[in-house]
Structure formats: structure tokens, C-alpha cells
Design an enzyme around this catalytic site. Structure first.
Site, short mmCIF file in Angstrom:
data_model
loop_
_atom_site.label_atom_id
_atom_site.label_comp_id
_atom_site.label_asym_id
_atom_site.label_seq_id
_atom_site.Cartn_x
_atom_site.Cartn_y
_atom_site.Cartn_z
N GLU A 1 -14.60 9.77 35.05
CA GLU A 1 -14.20 9.35 33.69
C GLU A 1 -14.56 10.40 32.66
OE1 GLU A 1 -15.86 5.52 32.71
OE2 GLU A 1 -15.62 4.77 34.73
N HIS B 1 -19.28 11.02 31.03
CA HIS B 1 -19.08 10.90 29.58
C HIS B 1 -20.19 11.74 28.95
CE1 HIS B 1 -16.09 7.82 30.03
NE2 HIS B 1 -16.90 7.09 30.77
N ASN C 1 -19.98 3.86 41.22
CA ASN C 1 -19.69 4.64 40.00
C ASN C 1 -20.72 4.35 38.91
OD1 ASN C 1 -17.84 6.34 38.53
ND2 ASN C 1 -17.06 4.54 37.45
N GLU D 1 -21.50 0.76 37.32
CA GLU D 1 -22.66 0.63 36.42
C GLU D 1 -23.67 -0.41 36.88
OE1 GLU D 1 -21.04 0.15 32.47
OE2 GLU D 1 -20.04 2.09 32.53
N ASP E 1 -15.08 12.92 29.71
CA ASP E 1 -14.68 13.35 28.37
C ASP E 1 -15.86 14.11 27.77
OD1 ASP E 1 -16.11 10.91 27.89
OD2 ASP E 1 -14.25 9.84 27.43
C1 XIL Z 1 -13.38 1.48 28.51
C2 XIL Z 1 -11.91 1.54 28.12
O1 XIL Z 1 -11.52 2.89 28.01
C3 XIL Z 1 -11.69 0.81 26.82
O2 XIL Z 1 -10.31 0.75 26.50
C4 XIL Z 1 -12.25 -0.63 26.91
O3 XIL Z 1 -12.15 -1.27 25.66
C5 XIL Z 1 -13.71 -0.59 27.35
O4 XIL Z 1 -13.82 0.14 28.57
N1 XIL Z 1 -17.17 3.22 31.50
C6 XIL Z 1 -16.22 2.64 32.30
C7 XIL Z 1 -14.87 2.35 31.76
O5 XIL Z 1 -16.46 2.46 33.51
O6 XIL Z 1 -14.29 1.24 32.37
C8 XIL Z 1 -14.89 2.17 30.26
O7 XIL Z 1 -13.55 2.06 29.80
C9 XIL Z 1 -15.59 3.33 29.61
C10 XIL Z 1 -17.04 3.42 30.08
#
Ligand code: XIL
Length: 537
Positions: free
Chosen positions: A444, A415, A379, A334, A446
Site C-alpha cells: 500500500e 505508508h 499485512n 493490521e 505512498d
Molecule cells: C483506506 C482507504 O483507502 C480509504 O478509502 C478508506 O476510507 C479507509 O481505508 N491501511 C489499509 C487500507 O490496510 O485498507 C486503508 O485503506 C489504508 C490503511
């Protein structure tokens, strides 16, 4: 037999059955209290903290249980789990909690302490689930605990603590009070216990011709007594630590590395034939403040030289520790702004202001030095939905490649939601990045059931879950096509089932989501069938 007698007999039997069912259901509740009699109901302190029923602060009624004068993170109220402790028995813990001081978003962890018949054996502690609260607000905490099959297990106690910090690192900010109310612990009947479906195809086998399918996990899920471990073994071929490899987990204090949780995930993956992705070497979140502060005067920032040196030490210690086991690293996470250019102080990152824009290339060079074989990934999120951000990522990676910085792939967090962005937008974004000659990793994924932050909680109807399945089908068809072109070889889900998704608390605290392939009881959803066999959706 007369009709009257038959009617009497039938009525009698029905009453007996109902009575027995009622009794069984009642027996399942093994502990239930709102502390309204002003006593602690068997809850006690773990250390020197004070545990007392207090009047005037309550979720319901007039009393709650207050845990005050905490000095260390493991301080909290503890209670024995009522037996019999048969291995595999599942307890559902439900309680309301509130913290009225400390950080704005206090975190509390429900944990279990095991003790053994051999009283000289060390007690074993495990974190069941961590919750993020909002200061001053009561939140419902719910979690399942499965009694493990440990030999000679004599007793299990459950307690509420705050996320672990080494004693010497604990500050007043960590010593917040915890209030608990309306606690119910239920021992689930055999029919309510969760087991995975064994007669269905493994996702990993179905998807093997195209890509590796992964899941982000907490360390508790790789404990063989936890039913999630079976789900992982059956369906996934890659693991990522959801939190356990972030800087705050691995190096909470300068020079003190904590490998336990991350190692547990890596060793489970090794023993069960899975690969591991590392997430993440450098981020602006979940990183301790010490990185960025002057050791002599904590009110001042660290110098560029010191931060670079700390970054190098962190990256190289971590990458070397996992070399050979972690095949792919999110080196930076990020780093792009949601407005323009690189993320800066105004969006929570101190990397740019202290080091300057070359912190990114330095991170890649340090990582490459520590492991010449690992795939190195940059990422980020919203690359598929924000053309401006995508263009900036394109330019950034192009520049890095031109300067021979070892960037092997771009991670698309993915996401997304059921509603946006379109498959065409995602395809365009993936192919634009791939045109730079780098791979794309879905890191990641979802698929939220909500359109946006403003939408209220919705019921998870069969129609909704089917529509989500249709969305998953089109997305996975795209990924398969990109895999055939050699662009994608890994898709990682941000969680393995809907009972453990960060989207329950983000972007709206406490709004339940259902973004993954398996439901809260680990059963296959339409989303799973959409990918495995759409005719069964
Ligand atoms: C999230 C975790 O899933 C949570 O448990 C934690 O509280 C916060 O981070 N982008 C990312 C991940 O790169 O590391 C994040 O994970 C979700 C968003």
C-alpha cells in the site's frame, strides 16, 4: 494607416480577445447557487425525503439546502446536469456539505444517475466520489464527472447520497440529514479536460525486469469512459480494490454478498492483462458489526464458535468466488498492536477477545482450503519504522511457519513519508522478515509530503516534488535490489494518482497530500521520472 489607427486597431483586437475569453470562462459555470433566495434552485428529492432551502444554517450567507427525513441511503437532493451531454465532457462539481446528526464521521457520496432515450431502459447509477465529513463541520467537496459515451444517453442527474446499505439493513444512524451550500458546477473547456500523457514510457514496462507495479482503485476508475482507466492500462500491471473487497463491502449483511464493484475491478484487470491482489479477508475496520454480535441478543457478543464459523464462511465464500482471478490475498490486516502483542479491544479489534490468538492461524487455514494456489499474506504497517513491531511480526510469522500454517508472505503497507524511515531501516526490516523464508510484498505504498500529523498544509512547489522524486529513487533502488535477491516481486501503490489518495483525509482531514507518481491532473511527477529516467526529473 496612421499610427493612431493602428493603436486603435490593436486595442480593439485585444479587447475582443479578452472579452471572448471572459465570456467563455463565464459560460463554463453551468450552475451556481448559495440558495440565498430561499428556493431549492431546481434541486429536488429522490424519494420521500424533504428537500428545502432553510434559513439559519449556512456555509455562507443565511440559507443552505437541507435534506431531512431521509429513510434510505440513496435519499438525497438531485439536480439535472445541464447539457449538452457530449461524451467526454468533464464537469467539475464543487459544493460545501455538512451533517449535524448521525455518526461522528458521516460519509456522503456524490453520485450520477443516467437515463436513456429508450425510456424503458433501466437507469444506471454510479458513485463519483465518497467523502468523510466531521459532524457539525462544513467541508468542501470537489469532484470531476466525465460524461460517458453510452449510446442513447438522454440525461444525467447528480445527487448527494450516503454510502449504500441494503434497505432492510438501514438503521436510524444512517438517516442523517445533509446540508448543502455554495454549489458550483463548471463545464471544463477542452483545454482543461484531463488526458493522460501517451508519449512517455509505461511504468509497468520500465519496472517489469524487477517487479509488478500495482495500484489501489475505486470501481469508478475501471469504467472505460473514466480517464483513470487509461492511466491504469498504460502504467500498472496489478490492481487492488481500495475498499471494494473489504468485509463491509462484500458482506454488508450476513449471507448477503455484494460482488458488483469487486467484480468490475477483477473483470477490467482480466481484460487488460493485469493481475489482482485481494484486500482484505479479515480486518478490524470496515467490517460490519453483525460479525461480532449474538443474533438473538445484539447487546451480547457472538460466541467463539459462531465468530469462527462466520469467519470461515466469509473467507471461503470470498476466496472461492475470486479463485483463479485473485492471485494473492491479504488474509489478515493490521493484527499487531501499536503497543505490544496482538491488537485487542482497546485498539478496536474484537477478533482477539472473542476467539483468542488462534484466529490468525484459522484464517490462513480457511483461506488455503478455499484456494490452494493463492499467495497468502499477513499485512501490516510501520514494520519498517517500529523495531518493536517488526520483532513481533518476526516472532509471530516464525511461530506460524513452525506450526505449518500457510503464510507465504508478509505485506509491508509502506505508508511512509519523504522524511522517514531511512532506506537502511527499511532494508533491515525487509531482510529480517525474508530471513524467515517468506516473501515480502509492498502492499500500500505512498510517500507523504508531510513529516507528521501536526504539520500544516504546504504548497506543492517544484522543489518539494523534486525532493520527493529523489526519495522515490532511493526507495525503488532498494526494492530493485531486493527483487534481484528474490525477496520482492510486487509493489502496490495506494492509489494511481494524487487526485485520489486517502492521505488527503488521513491523518489530517482535508490537508491535501501528493504522495503518488501522477499529479491531480494525471500528469507524471518528478517521482515518476525518478523511477523511469532520473535525468528527466
Ligand atoms: C483506506 C482507504 O483507502 C480509504 O478509502 C478508506 O476510507 C479507509 O481505508 N491501511 C489499509 C487500507 O490496510 O485498507 C486503508 O485503506 C489504508 C490503511
Amino acid at each position: 494607416m496612421t499610427n493612431r489607427f493602428i493603436r486603435f486597431l490593436v486595442g480593439f483586437i485585444v479587447l475582443c480577445v479578452l472579452g471572448a475569453a471572459g465570456a467563455a470562462a463565464a459560460e463554463n459555470v453551468v450552475l451556481s447557487t448559495g440558495f440565498e433566495d430561499g428556493t431549492t434552485q431546481g434541486w429536488g428529492p429522490r424519494g420521500t425525503e424533504t428537500v428545502a432551502a432553510v434559513k439559519g444554517i449556512a456555509h455562507s450567507g443565511s440559507y443552505s439546502l437541507a435534506v431531512t427525513k431521509r429513510t434510505l441511503t440513496w435519499n438525497g437532493a438531485i439536480h439535472e446536469l445541464p447539457g449538452p451531454l457530449s461524451a467526454g465532457a468533464v464537469y467539475h462539481v464543487s459544493l460545501w456539505a455538512m451533517c449535524n446528526n448521525g455518526p461522528a464521521k458521516p460519509r456522503v457520496t456524490l453520485s450520477a444517475e443516467k437515463s436513456y432515450q429508450d425510456t424503458s431502459a433501466a437507469h444506471v447509477y454510479s458513485n463519483v466520489k465518497t467523502f468523510t465529513l466531521t459532524q457539525g463541520e462544513w467541508s468542501l467537496l470537489e469532484a470531476d464527472y466525465t460524461v460517458p459515451g453510452d449510446k442513447g444517453l438522454a440525461r444525467v442527474d447528480i445527487y448527494l447520497e450516503t454510502p449504500y446499505k441494503a434497505d432492510a439493513q438501514v438503521t436510524d444512524e444512517d438517516r442523517y440529514d445533509i446540508y448543502m451550500d455554495d454549489v458550483t458546477i463548471t463545464r471544463l473547456g477542452a483545454e482543461q479536460m484531463i488526458s493522460i500523457q501517451t508519449g512517455i514510457p509505461g511504468l509497468r514496462d520500465v519496472l517489469a525486469p524487477w517487479f509488478t507495479i500495482g495500484a489501489a482503485v475505486p470501481p469508478a476508475f475501471v469504467d472505460r469512459t473514466d480517464v483513470h482507466s487509461s492511466l491504469l492500462i498504460k502504467h500498472f500491471s496489478t490492481l487492488v480494490a481500495g475498499n471494494a473487497m473489504k468485509p463491509d463491502a462484500l458482506q454488508p449483511k450476513e449471507g448477503e454478498f455484494n460482488w458488483k464493484d469487486a467484480d468490475a475491478i477483477v473483470s477490467f484487470a482480466g481484460l487488460t492483462g493485469m493481475t489482482v491482489r485481494g484486500h482484505t479477508l479479515l480486518w478490524h475496520n470496515q467490517i460490519p458489526d453483525w460479525f461480532f454480535t449474538d443474533p438473538k441478543d445484539p447487546s451480547k457478543p457472538a460466541t467463539r464458535e459462531l465468530l469462527l464459523q462466520r469467519m470461515k464462511t466469509h473467507i471461503q465464500t470470498v476466496v472461492e468466488h475470486f479463485a483463479g482471478d485473485v492471485a494473492s490475498w491479504d488474509v489478515v490486516n493490521e493484527v499487531l498492536s501499536d503497543r505490544s502483542g496482538l491488537r485487542s479491544l482497546s485498539e478496536g479489534s474484537k477478533w482477539l477477545s472473542i476467539i483468542g490468538p488462534d484466529y490468525i492461524e484459522k484464517a490462513f487455514l480457511y483461506a488455503r482450503e478455499a484456494d490452494p494456489d493463492a499467495q497468502l499474506v499477513i499485512n501490516d504497517y510501520n514494520l519498517e519504522s517500529d523495531p518493536r513491531k517488526l520483532a513481533e511480526m518476526y516472532t509471530l510469522v516464525k511461530g506460524l511457519k513452525a506450526r505449518k500454517i500457510p503464510v507465504d508472505a508478509v505485506g509491508f503497507q509502506m505508508h511512509i513519508s519523504m522524511y522517514a524511515p531511512s532506506v537502511q531501516e527499511i532494508k533491515t526490516a525487509i531482510e529480517k522478515i525474508a530471513s524467515l523464508g517468506v516473501k515480502v510484498v509492498i502492499t500500500e505504498m505512498d510517500v507523504s509530503i508531510y513529516r507528521d500529523d501536526s504539520q500544516q498544509a504546504v504548497p506543492m512547489t517544484p522543489e518539494l516534488l523534486k525532493a520527493q522524486g529523489a526519495r522515490y529513487k532511493e526507495l525503488f533502488d532498494l526494492f530493485k535490489a531486493e527483487a534481484k535477491k528474490g525477496i520482492i516481486d510486487t509493489v502496490v501503490m495506494w492509489g494511481c494518482a494524487d487526485d485520489d489518495t486517502w492521505l488527503d483525509n488521513f491523518p489530517v482531514m482535508g490537508r491535501p497530500n501528493a504522495p503518488l507518481f501522477f499529479d491531480r491532473r494525471l500528469q507524471a511527477k518528478p517521482a515518476y521520472w525518478a523511477v523511469v529516467d532520473p535525468s528527466k526529473m
